[in-house]
Write a protein that holds these residues in place. Sequence first.
Motif, short mmCIF file in Angstrom:
data_model
loop_
_atom_site.label_atom_id
_atom_site.label_comp_id
_atom_site.label_asym_id
_atom_site.label_seq_id
_atom_site.Cartn_x
_atom_site.Cartn_y
_atom_site.Cartn_z
N GLY B 17 9.70 -13.58 18.27
CA GLY B 17 9.41 -14.57 19.32
C GLY B 17 8.03 -14.32 19.89
N GLN B 18 7.77 -13.10 20.32
CA GLN B 18 6.43 -12.72 20.72
C GLN B 18 6.23 -11.23 20.60
OE1 GLN B 18 6.29 -14.27 24.79
NE2 GLN B 18 6.73 -12.20 25.56
N LEU B 19 4.97 -10.85 20.37
CA LEU B 19 4.61 -9.44 20.19
C LEU B 19 3.19 -9.25 20.70
CD1 LEU B 19 5.69 -8.74 16.48
CD2 LEU B 19 6.56 -7.54 18.50
N SER B 20 2.89 -8.08 21.22
CA SER B 20 1.51 -7.82 21.62
C SER B 20 0.66 -7.57 20.37
CB SER B 20 1.44 -6.62 22.55
OG SER B 20 1.72 -5.44 21.82
N ARG B 21 -0.64 -7.81 20.49
CA ARG B 21 -1.53 -7.50 19.36
C ARG B 21 -1.45 -6.02 19.01
NH1 ARG B 21 -6.64 -10.77 20.60
NH2 ARG B 21 -7.66 -8.76 20.71
N ALA B 22 -1.28 -5.18 20.06
CA ALA B 22 -1.17 -3.74 19.80
C ALA B 22 0.06 -3.44 18.95
CB ALA B 22 -1.11 -2.98 21.12
N HIS B 46 -2.20 -23.72 14.72
CA HIS B 46 -1.18 -24.14 15.70
C HIS B 46 0.17 -23.46 15.45
CE1 HIS B 46 -3.23 -28.04 17.35
NE2 HIS B 46 -4.01 -26.98 17.38
N LEU B 47 0.12 -22.26 14.92
CA LEU B 47 1.37 -21.55 14.63
C LEU B 47 1.72 -20.54 15.72
CD1 LEU B 47 0.79 -21.09 10.81
CD2 LEU B 47 2.58 -22.48 11.88
N VAL B 48 0.69 -20.00 16.38
CA VAL B 48 0.93 -19.05 17.47
C VAL B 48 0.01 -19.40 18.64
CG1 VAL B 48 1.48 -17.22 15.81
CG2 VAL B 48 -0.82 -17.33 16.81
N THR B 49 0.36 -18.87 19.79
CA THR B 49 -0.56 -18.92 20.93
C THR B 49 -0.79 -17.49 21.39
OG1 THR B 49 1.30 -19.15 22.44
CG2 THR B 49 0.21 -21.18 21.75
N GLU B 50 -1.97 -17.27 21.93
CA GLU B 50 -2.25 -15.94 22.43
C GLU B 50 -2.30 -16.03 23.96
OE1 GLU B 50 -5.76 -14.15 20.79
OE2 GLU B 50 -4.64 -12.29 20.56
N GLY B 60 -4.94 2.96 26.15
CA GLY B 60 -5.87 1.91 25.78
C GLY B 60 -5.73 0.71 26.68
N ARG B 61 -6.53 -0.29 26.35
CA ARG B 61 -6.57 -1.49 27.19
C ARG B 61 -5.29 -2.29 27.03
NH1 ARG B 61 -11.95 -3.74 24.73
NH2 ARG B 61 -11.00 -2.60 23.01
N PRO B 62 -4.96 -3.10 28.03
CA PRO B 62 -3.85 -4.04 27.88
C PRO B 62 -4.06 -4.92 26.65
CG PRO B 62 -4.63 -3.99 30.15
CD PRO B 62 -5.59 -3.18 29.35
N SER B 63 -2.98 -5.28 26.00
CA SER B 63 -3.08 -6.01 24.73
C SER B 63 -2.54 -7.42 24.89
CB SER B 63 -2.27 -5.25 23.68
OG SER B 63 -2.23 -5.99 22.48
N PRO B 64 -3.26 -8.43 24.38
CA PRO B 64 -2.81 -9.82 24.51
C PRO B 64 -1.48 -10.02 23.77
CG PRO B 64 -5.08 -9.72 23.74
CD PRO B 64 -4.53 -8.33 23.68
N VAL B 65 -0.66 -10.92 24.31
CA VAL B 65 0.63 -11.22 23.70
C VAL B 65 0.51 -12.42 22.77
CG1 VAL B 65 2.93 -12.13 24.16
CG2 VAL B 65 2.03 -10.24 25.52
N VAL B 66 0.99 -12.27 21.56
CA VAL B 66 0.96 -13.34 20.57
C VAL B 66 2.38 -13.92 20.50
CG1 VAL B 66 0.47 -13.94 18.17
CG2 VAL B 66 -0.77 -12.04 19.28
N ASP B 394 -10.50 -25.57 20.73
CA ASP B 394 -11.36 -24.58 21.37
C ASP B 394 -10.63 -23.25 21.38
OD1 ASP B 394 -10.75 -26.25 24.55
OD2 ASP B 394 -9.45 -25.76 22.86
N VAL B 395 -10.97 -22.46 20.39
CA VAL B 395 -10.34 -21.14 20.24
C VAL B 395 -10.66 -20.29 21.47
CG1 VAL B 395 -10.30 -19.07 18.84
CG2 VAL B 395 -10.51 -21.31 17.75
N ASP B 396 -9.72 -19.48 21.84
CA ASP B 396 -9.91 -18.60 22.98
C ASP B 396 -10.93 -17.53 22.64
OD1 ASP B 396 -7.60 -16.76 25.12
OD2 ASP B 396 -9.77 -16.74 24.99
N VAL B 397 -12.18 -17.82 23.00
CA VAL B 397 -13.27 -16.95 22.58
C VAL B 397 -13.16 -15.57 23.21
CG1 VAL B 397 -15.76 -16.65 22.59
CG2 VAL B 397 -14.78 -18.92 22.19
N ALA B 398 -12.71 -15.56 24.44
CA ALA B 398 -12.57 -14.27 25.13
C ALA B 398 -11.62 -13.36 24.36
CB ALA B 398 -12.06 -14.50 26.56
N ALA B 399 -10.51 -13.93 23.93
CA ALA B 399 -9.51 -13.11 23.23
C ALA B 399 -10.04 -12.63 21.89
CB ALA B 399 -8.23 -13.92 23.03
#
Lengths: 402, 402
Positions: B17-22, B46-50, B60-66, B394-399
């Motif tokens: 369902g969702q997982l962090s990038r880490a 359009h298969l996942v959102t971050e 380490g740094r917080p990791s974005p959730v996919v 518009d891809v999330d450039v920051a991520a």
Amino acid sequence: MRQQNLSTVLGQVHRAGQLSRAALTTSTGLNRSTIRTLVAELEQRHLVTEGDAVVTGSPGRPSPVVAARGDGAVVLAADVKVSRIIFAVVGLGGTVHQRVEVPLTDDSRGVAPTVDRLVELIGTALAESPDLHVVGLGVSVAGIVRVADGFVHLAPNLGWVDVPLANLLVDRLSGDLGITDLDVVIGNEADLGALAEHVRGAGSGTRDMVYVSGEIGVGGGIVVDGRPLVGRSGYAGEIGHMVVNPEGRPCHCGSIGCWETEIGQRALLRHMGWADGGDHEVVDAIMREASAGSQRALDAFAEVGTWLGIGLASLINVLNPQRVVLGGVFARAFSYLIDAARVEVDRRSLGPARAVTAITPATLGEDSSLVGAAEMAFTPVLADPTLLPLHDTDVDVAATAS
Amino acid sequence: MRQQNLSTVLGQVHRAGQLSRAALTTSTGLNRSTIRTLVAELEQRHLVTEGDAVVTGSPGRPSPVVAARGDGAVVLAADVKVSRIIFAVVGLGGTVHQRVEVPLTDDSRGVAPTVDRLVELIGTALAESPDLHVVGLGVSVAGIVRVADGFVHLAPNLGWVDVPLANLLVDRLSGDLGITDLDVVIGNEADLGALAEHVRGAGSGTRDMVYVSGEIGVGGGIVVDGRPLVGRSGYAGEIGHMVVNPEGRPCHCGSIGCWETEIGQRALLRHMGWADGGDHEVVDAIMREASAGSQRALDAFAEVGTWLGIGLASLINVLNPQRVVLGGVFARAFSYLIDAARVEVDRRSLGPARAVTAITPATLGEDSSLVGAAEMAFTPVLADPTLLPLHDTDVDVAATAS
């Protein structure tokens, strides 16, 4: 990568006995010069020999034949049956050398005398052929075995309970013979029979196979998509303890009406009105009676065949195998059992699954578990041929340069 | 290689369902920048959102959730049961949208009216959500199905024989709705229930599982070493037709004493002294009686439980599973069945195998086959996410730059 490729080439040569370099090129997808280099290295490790070129029927030059070197790496293999131990030295390619049988009696099939006898057989074999490069020992036991550490939970017909057989053998090999570098693996006789029939016998070329072996008990082994079905902890395949007759006879396992109670040797003797006991010689006696036209013997086989078919129908419905291989008693008495068995299979299995299932006797005879024990013992070398040393032999320069 | 990696990442996100990038970095063994690139591409398809970064507990740094994008690629899924069709739109990650049920009666469960109804449901769903990217249609049927071409050999409780269901649906989708690009796959309800329970239910995390589902008939699915056991031609897992009582009652399959004759709904009704017929509402009525203390109802469940345990013992001995998942009736009435079943399992299965087997109710309820049909329909996209088009969003450039 090189190790993986060496393993692939050696595995194919080991299974086939011999293959042309051209056939290896085709089956592995590797190019000719890579195959030439790999074969040269396997030859330097004394695992294969490269022989004369043969014409393969395909375009191009005749291709040299690569053969497993039966006197290169060898394993020791033993099959501990109820009435005897079969022991052999087995070479790569499946060559059986020095096969001997020693009888076991009520006095000698205990754990301690059996281990004594195995150590003695090993010592003799090594003394007779000091130049062999022995890479492993595989032992087949008619019991429930934890393969990971060679522990026999229960071997009811041997009277063994909780026997750390691999450890016992390792200790004795070290203490008595000074051997400390031999991998010792233990397997269940039916699992090993299934492995052998799949690699070299009646199941060769199939990816979905069920092996059902009748000895005094009934064991089996299942191959799913080309690989042995081991289950969560290695105990899968105990098909002799499927419940086929829940109100039937007690089984030594504690259940009632296991398949073994209806198709095992005791059932056959019961139908004959004979006392329980004996091993394959009593089945041979019943077969002689059947062959001479004894209705009682024919009926006994038909009754066992009926129950054989009932259980096979269940296995066909659950597993949808391509081939059912019948071993042990069921192979020897195949012609007396199969008609009654097929009646039940036809009546009780689902048509679409049954349509793809061939039922066939095992072809390795009473050596199937022995051959399987050898196969298991070869596993580490087949996975990594570089375990064997390189020799400074005069490599066949003509072949490697061709 | 990239396609394989996209497939691996998408598969893990879809299952979880969702997982962090880490977490993805850890589980795939790929490095952080590769994961970042793969996730960015899946996002563009359009298969996942971050989403927002989360603290994972590791250094380490917080990791974005996919997260799987439930409104990206979707499939249509239908479960054709005896008394009704359950239909839904299912998104990646397993999100169920627009779930509807339509009743089937003796007049409407024939092939033609069922196909009519399915086409109608599909048309309505597509009209209601024209923006959905539909990548497949999966249909579950309570019958013997040849998956390769979606052919139903026999669906006894629907009265279907030799129905080319996938072809019928493809023709109608094209003719009635003008849809020509939809993959249509058909599966057996128990196989699909097993798939769903393995991916998202009570079998999650196991590699060796047996699923036994009681509906009007009894079906099952087997997972061996993490993969469905399909057999030679796709018919494995027909555990309802194991022979457990060879002198017992006739089964619709032509055999006698199949497991289904002792644990299917007819057996339950027989023990109640009720006429045959009905669907899950009659089981609900028996459960209400049992819950109110009716000895007859409690005894009926206990009798079925006893036979359930007898068959489970056989499956445990043959397959050595880590988990046995009971679905359908057996999940709903688990508490009424399990004690009697365990008595037989304990008595009839071999200790070493039994020791590793947990018996547990399914957790997806009556939607397990529906969810499995959706999973099957997602297979092509999960194997190759590049089947979905890239979008100029518009891809999330920051991520992607982090």
